[in-house]
Scaffold this motif. Sequence first.
Motif, PDB file in Angstrom:
ATOM      1  N   GLU A   1       6.420   8.899  45.784  1.00 37.95           N
ATOM      2  CA  GLU A   1       7.277  10.229  46.066  1.00 37.95           C
ATOM      3  C   GLU A   1       8.601   9.750  46.688  1.00 37.95           C
ATOM      4  O   GLU A   1       8.758   8.685  47.282  1.00 37.95           O
ATOM      5  N   SER A   2       9.452  10.651  47.063  1.00 39.18           N
ATOM      6  CA  SER A   2      10.778  10.387  47.625  1.00 39.18           C
ATOM      7  C   SER A   2      10.763  11.419  48.665  1.00 39.18           C
ATOM      8  O   SER A   2       9.973  12.288  48.802  1.00 39.18           O
ATOM      9  N   PHE A   3      11.795  11.141  49.865  1.00 41.74           N
ATOM     10  CA  PHE A   3      12.066  12.244  50.801  1.00 41.74           C
ATOM     11  C   PHE A   3      12.683  13.581  50.249  1.00 41.74           C
ATOM     12  O   PHE A   3      12.540  14.716  50.725  1.00 41.74           O
ATOM     13  N   VAL A   4      13.186  13.546  49.201  1.00 37.78           N
ATOM     14  CA  VAL A   4      14.213  14.648  48.623  1.00 37.78           C
ATOM     15  C   VAL A   4      13.107  14.863  47.513  1.00 37.78           C
ATOM     16  O   VAL A   4      12.699  14.435  46.487  1.00 37.78           O
ATOM     17  N   ALA A   5      12.682  16.390  47.438  1.00 38.75           N
ATOM     18  CA  ALA A   5      11.770  16.825  46.381  1.00 38.75           C
ATOM     19  C   ALA A   5      12.591  17.057  45.203  1.00 38.75           C
ATOM     20  O   ALA A   5      13.788  17.021  45.011  1.00 38.75           O
ATOM     21  N   GLU A   6      11.845  16.576  44.206  1.00 39.98           N
ATOM     22  CA  GLU A   6      12.259  16.586  42.702  1.00 39.98           C
ATOM     23  C   GLU A   6      12.600  18.024  42.403  1.00 39.98           C
ATOM     24  O   GLU A   6      11.592  18.731  42.565  1.00 39.98           O
ATOM     25  N   ARG A   7      13.475  18.134  41.363  1.00 41.49           N
ATOM     26  CA  ARG A   7      13.805  19.396  40.822  1.00 41.49           C
ATOM     27  C   ARG A   7      12.838  19.588  39.563  1.00 41.49           C
ATOM     28  O   ARG A   7      12.378  18.772  38.900  1.00 41.49           O
ATOM     29  N   ALA A   8      12.308  21.061  39.457  1.00 39.41           N
ATOM     30  CA  ALA A   8      11.750  21.349  38.283  1.00 39.41           C
ATOM     31  C   ALA A   8      12.338  21.136  37.051  1.00 39.41           C
ATOM     32  O   ALA A   8      13.594  21.114  36.827  1.00 39.41           O
ATOM     33  N   GLY A   9      11.527  20.310  35.957  1.00 41.81           N
ATOM     34  CA  GLY A   9      12.192  20.191  34.760  1.00 41.81           C
ATOM     35  C   GLY A   9      12.239  21.298  33.911  1.00 41.81           C
ATOM     36  O   GLY A   9      11.734  22.279  34.174  1.00 41.81           O
ATOM     37  N   ARG A  10      12.989  21.163  32.578  1.00 40.30           N
ATOM     38  CA  ARG A  10      13.124  22.150  31.997  1.00 40.30           C
ATOM     39  C   ARG A  10      12.115  22.388  30.922  1.00 40.30           C
ATOM     40  O   ARG A  10      11.187  21.285  30.780  1.00 40.30           O
ATOM     41  N   ASP A  11      11.524  23.441  30.522  1.00 40.81           N
ATOM     42  CA  ASP A  11      10.688  23.600  29.505  1.00 40.81           C
ATOM     43  C   ASP A  11      10.790  23.038  28.264  1.00 40.81           C
ATOM     44  O   ASP A  11       9.865  22.387  27.623  1.00 40.81           O
ATOM     45  N   GLU A  12      12.039  23.017  27.651  1.00 42.55           N
ATOM     46  CA  GLU A  12      12.270  22.019  26.638  1.00 42.55           C
ATOM     47  C   GLU A  12      13.477  21.157  26.794  1.00 42.55           C
ATOM     48  O   GLU A  12      14.454  21.406  27.567  1.00 42.55           O
ATOM     49  N   ALA A  13      13.546  20.122  26.122  1.00 38.57           N
ATOM     50  CA  ALA A  13      14.492  19.140  26.182  1.00 38.57           C
ATOM     51  C   ALA A  13      15.767  19.478  25.727  1.00 38.57           C
ATOM     52  O   ALA A  13      15.747  20.401  24.868  1.00 38.57           O
ATOM     53  N   SER A  14      16.935  19.099  26.253  1.00 39.22           N
ATOM     54  CA  SER A  14      18.118  19.153  25.828  1.00 39.22           C
ATOM     55  C   SER A  14      18.339  18.579  24.287  1.00 39.22           C
ATOM     56  O   SER A  14      17.794  17.737  24.012  1.00 39.22           O
ATOM     57  N   PRO A  15      19.138  19.452  23.568  1.00 38.73           N
ATOM     58  CA  PRO A  15      19.519  18.662  22.445  1.00 38.73           C
ATOM     59  C   PRO A  15      20.142  17.368  22.471  1.00 38.73           C
ATOM     60  O   PRO A  15      20.275  16.412  21.430  1.00 38.73           O
TER      61      PRO A  15
END
Length: 327
Positions: free
Chosen positions: A58-72
């Motif tokens: 883990e890191s000190f900065v929280a990870e952002r939530a990922g997208r439900d679907e990948a970008s094209p």
Amino acid sequence: MLIPNSPPARERHVAHANCRHGSTKFTDNASPLILAIAVAAALIAGAVLAQGSRDLGESFVAERAGRDEASPALATPVALIWRLSGAAVVGWAAAGLLLGALSTSLASIVADIGSTNPTVQAMLEQIAGAGNVEQGTVTIFFTMLGVLAACAAVQTVCRARQEETQGTAEVLLATPIHRVRWLGGYLVIGFVALVTVVFAGVVGAALGIVGQGGDLALMRDVGVVGGGQVAAASVFLVVTALVFVVLPRATIALGWTLVLVGMVLGLFGPLFGFPAWLTDLSPVGIAPLIEGDTVDMRGLWWLLGTTAVGAIGSLGLMRRRELVTGG
């Protein structure tokens, strides 16, 4: 602020006058070394303290939530590899930009020093060849730039090995993507990485000339040695890819060792008095350069031939290679 007649101002004037007449006397000043050691110690202590309170993975900065679907934009293996490697490439390119700017902004200064100091001039000639001092300075800095470009390329191929050991490559290759296409993506991004680093160095060299009001004719030298280092760094790219296919467990260790050995032989070999056949083993040491008004092609065809053979060989052998997940 210094007043005109203050002692420090007079001392600087005397030092400048002595420098112009070649009689400058230097004294040891340990304060920069002490400052560097103190900063390093503080950073090491901070890293140790931070590691003690950080959760594993883990890191000190929280990870952002990922997208439900990948970008094209991630629909192809090449795009995915760029997503994984892009930040590192930008970092290498920033270092290349700085190195390129130093190559031309310091060229005239080194030329002035070399004109009054035969030792400096002889050292530049040993490392860079028979060109003038400005050309030699550019060649030396761009040889270092070639090493940076090789580092960017090798790091890209090493990422393929990391993806393999972590199991993510197996998930990707379970799709209709063929393993040759997968490795080819790393070769493409690795080549883009090394070209980006060298291009950043060329841009930095142009900025250095403009900033110093120098002669833009020096850009001819920059273009020649920059193109030569692209060819040299490409050799490290394909050789590391070949190691990845034949000796996967040795990819990271052997890939970085080859870069280190190539740097020592190509950049410092002539200065240490190594025989020519030994220094010529380094791709960065036999890349084309400018000597006076002529272009010394040196080992360009060997570099291009080795790159072609290494690329074809690594992709061809990858057809029969199974995934090796062990470290």
